[in-house]
Scaffold this motif. Sequence first.
Motif, mmCIF file in Angstrom:
data_model
loop_
_atom_site.group_PDB
_atom_site.id
_atom_site.type_symbol
_atom_site.label_atom_id
_atom_site.label_comp_id
_atom_site.label_asym_id
_atom_site.label_seq_id
_atom_site.Cartn_x
_atom_site.Cartn_y
_atom_site.Cartn_z
ATOM 1 N N ARG A 24 39.125 84.838 19.245
ATOM 2 C CA ARG A 24 38.867 84.576 20.668
ATOM 3 C C ARG A 24 40.164 84.195 21.351
ATOM 4 O O ARG A 24 40.449 84.619 22.466
ATOM 5 C CB ARG A 24 37.898 83.397 20.771
ATOM 6 N N PRO A 67 41.491 91.707 29.613
ATOM 7 C CA PRO A 67 40.647 90.654 29.026
ATOM 8 C C PRO A 67 39.677 91.291 28.037
ATOM 9 O O PRO A 67 38.566 91.660 28.404
ATOM 10 C CB PRO A 67 39.923 90.052 30.227
ATOM 11 N N LEU A 77 37.603 90.587 25.624
ATOM 12 C CA LEU A 77 36.207 90.193 25.399
ATOM 13 C C LEU A 77 35.408 90.154 26.700
ATOM 14 O O LEU A 77 34.203 89.930 26.693
ATOM 15 C CB LEU A 77 36.150 88.832 24.707
ATOM 16 N N GLY A 78 36.081 90.358 27.842
ATOM 17 C CA GLY A 78 35.371 90.369 29.113
ATOM 18 C C GLY A 78 35.255 91.782 29.656
ATOM 19 O O GLY A 78 34.786 91.986 30.774
ATOM 20 N N PHE A 131 33.712 95.461 29.693
ATOM 21 C CA PHE A 131 32.445 96.072 29.288
ATOM 22 C C PHE A 131 32.624 97.193 28.266
ATOM 23 O O PHE A 131 31.756 97.450 27.453
ATOM 24 C CB PHE A 131 31.674 96.575 30.511
ATOM 25 N N GLY A 164 27.929 88.747 25.564
ATOM 26 C CA GLY A 164 28.486 89.229 26.824
ATOM 27 C C GLY A 164 29.695 90.109 26.628
ATOM 28 O O GLY A 164 30.062 90.369 25.487
ATOM 29 N N PRO A 165 30.325 90.577 27.670
ATOM 30 C CA PRO A 165 29.930 90.414 29.078
ATOM 31 C C PRO A 165 28.675 91.241 29.387
ATOM 32 O O PRO A 165 28.509 92.303 28.796
ATOM 33 C CB PRO A 165 31.129 90.976 29.836
#
Lengths: 477, 311
Positions: B145, B169, B171-172, B174, B260-261
């Motif tokens: 992370r 980003p 992990l953010g 889609f 997420g996201p």
Amino acid sequence: MSDHPESSWRNGAGRRRRARWFAAPAIGVVALALAACGSSTSSSSSASAPATEAAASAPASAAAEPTTLWVQSGNGGSDAVLKAYEEINAAFEAANPGVSIKFEVKGFTDLVDTLKLQLSGDDVPDVTQVNQGYGSLGQLVGAGLLTPLDDAATAQDWAGRQGESLLAVNGRFSPDGKTMGSGDLYAVADRGAWVGLFMNAAKAAELGIAGPPTTVDELVAQMETAKAGGVTPFMFGASDGGEQIWLMADLLMADTSPQVLTDVINGTSEQLPPEMLDVANTMQDWAEAGYFTEGWAALTSTDVLGMFAEGDGLFTLNGSWNVFQSDTPENFRLVPFPLGSASELAAIATGDLPWAVPSKAKNPDLAKKYIDFITGPEASSIWIKNGQVPASVSGNEAQEVEANGLVGVSADAILQWANLVTNGTTEPFPDWATPTWYDTIAKSSTALMAGEITPEQFVEALQADYGPFTAERKASS
Amino acid sequence: MTSLTARIKAAGGRVNDAPSGGRAPGEPSRIGYLYILPAVIIYGLFVFAPFLHSIYLSLFDWDGVSPMEFVGLKNYGAIWTNPIFRSAFVHSLELVFFYTVLPLAIGLVLVSAIQRTRVRGTAFFRTALFIPYVIAPTVIAVIWRWILAPKGPLNSALDAVGLEAISRPWLGDFTFALPSVGMVGTWVMFGLVLALLLAGVQKIPQERYEAARVDGAGRWMEFRAVTLPGLRYEITVVLVLTVTSALRNFDIIYVMTSGGPGYATVVPSYLVYQQAFKVGAVGAAAAMGAVLVILTIVVNLLVARGGRGAS
């Protein structure tokens, strides 16, 4: 639902997490010490030096009956809160000779996820914190696992202390657990928790911004100024979900009125108000305008609050329970989110996890006495001394804040809370409306702001969750 | 045989009479069941009984405290009709690519290269590569992370060499969130796969390679005819371990993205937790758990069968 927005920090990564590991062994030691003492009168919690004296003198008075009160908290990881509880417990023990408190601490998630199972059994605490909303408190009430507190509330005038609307928000439910906000009182909060706009006042001054915004238009204008000045306008982190839910609720209030938000959360209608579409558009516009922190979808609200505390950005949206320490505390302000008209005062403002008495508690009367004590005036002073926001308003907040040397966001958190409870409208957390809404709003709004779905699709996703639950709840109550 | 026994006895010797009679020496005795009884009881009590109980729960609409309402197979139907539930299983299959296919492919390429040369310090490399598999998944998730954070080391490194176009980003995003989580799985599994394959390739007799070379086999032919068949059992073990890890992935997803996201990294195990403990839909969670277990068993049976069939 049970995922109270506060869970983001309670089980969040970072400093607080470490603090919890630190606290856990200490609690374990206390628990072990208690276990070793059994239920004898000599048992006493770690911070109960006065209580030990009281217990020692108890046989002389002979009136006091040796009792152990089992108290269960879900504030694990928050050492400032736990330190205050130590002081408050010692004061309670001193005031009640013969009583010793067994104070058990769990993390927020541990507490919420295991509470139903625990309270269904026979070995239950005398008093425990619970989580608000249909999915948590509602289910416990519906299953008959909690005792109403109305007799104590009336006798000690709890409504006079924190206002009837706050009592209702935190602890009133119909006995079937289907209607929130009215009916018997099952839980009451000892500390206030409200969501507001954090502002870097020093940076605002550098940018030539006069003071906190009073309308959304003013907020947008200030964000534009910040952007032009090379400052991130709005520190925003979406990966834990809380921040976008608060933003949605605040924008809805600003676009309509606090009453509309109250109706949505209480499920007055099965249909979401049409203004939700405006709110969705605004949220998407703000993301597209570049007001938010770079990489906001991969950051948590706690991440960005940490960055904000170190001087990044002009605004952020977060809770009073997350007031931070700073070398320059006077640089930061915490104010209610600006609503449409300058005269309107409202915010998401409830209690921290409220306290309840399980139906199978062995000392229900003493448990009520304990709740009365931790929400009373003596405890309020201890809360403020420890930088916490007491839920009950005494009117002496300003003096006590000054006496304890609190400035910046620590002072704002307490003073603005008192103002909100006295003069404004306190709103529940929006995700209490349905057990799945937290997740639905959190995930759908991230998609909305990333441009993956349209505002129409966003409102549809929320309605698809909200409508059926509300309809079913109404039909069965 | 009887006559032999009789003769030994007649000669004053001792013979262990088979308790059940007629059983050849060395054949399993019924007493063997007694030996496995403790394991069977523990397995039955803590694995099999709860599994049957959760299948039972999956037929009800239940919030965990209120009276249960029988709904038949409705919860199973929801897995196919609810697009989020369905996408969770699709994500699981995508993760199988990152947990199984990719590490195995890399592992096989490296192993076939290594087996021709003597590498000094093999033991050290094997240990080093194995470390990711030994670290607790939560720790791995926290580390990654941080690495993948918007201002984390990966993006900083990309920016430093002028690859701003790639940094994002992770992990953010889609599109990239699931592959990012998947690559963490590859990183974890790769060490395990390589350690197993290295051990396997060392037990392939060197003569076979020599024979293949005498027959004029090239690198590819040698790999196909000697290395691959020689690693059959190791590959079966690898498949079972990695596919199971991919399907049951919870901790890494929970800590890194919480699904997420949006719903981009939602997986069945995460939904089981979320439905049971957050939403209070115990029946739906139990149904999803049951489907996941059955899916895992079926896939593993197929793998085991393939492994046996090849021999």
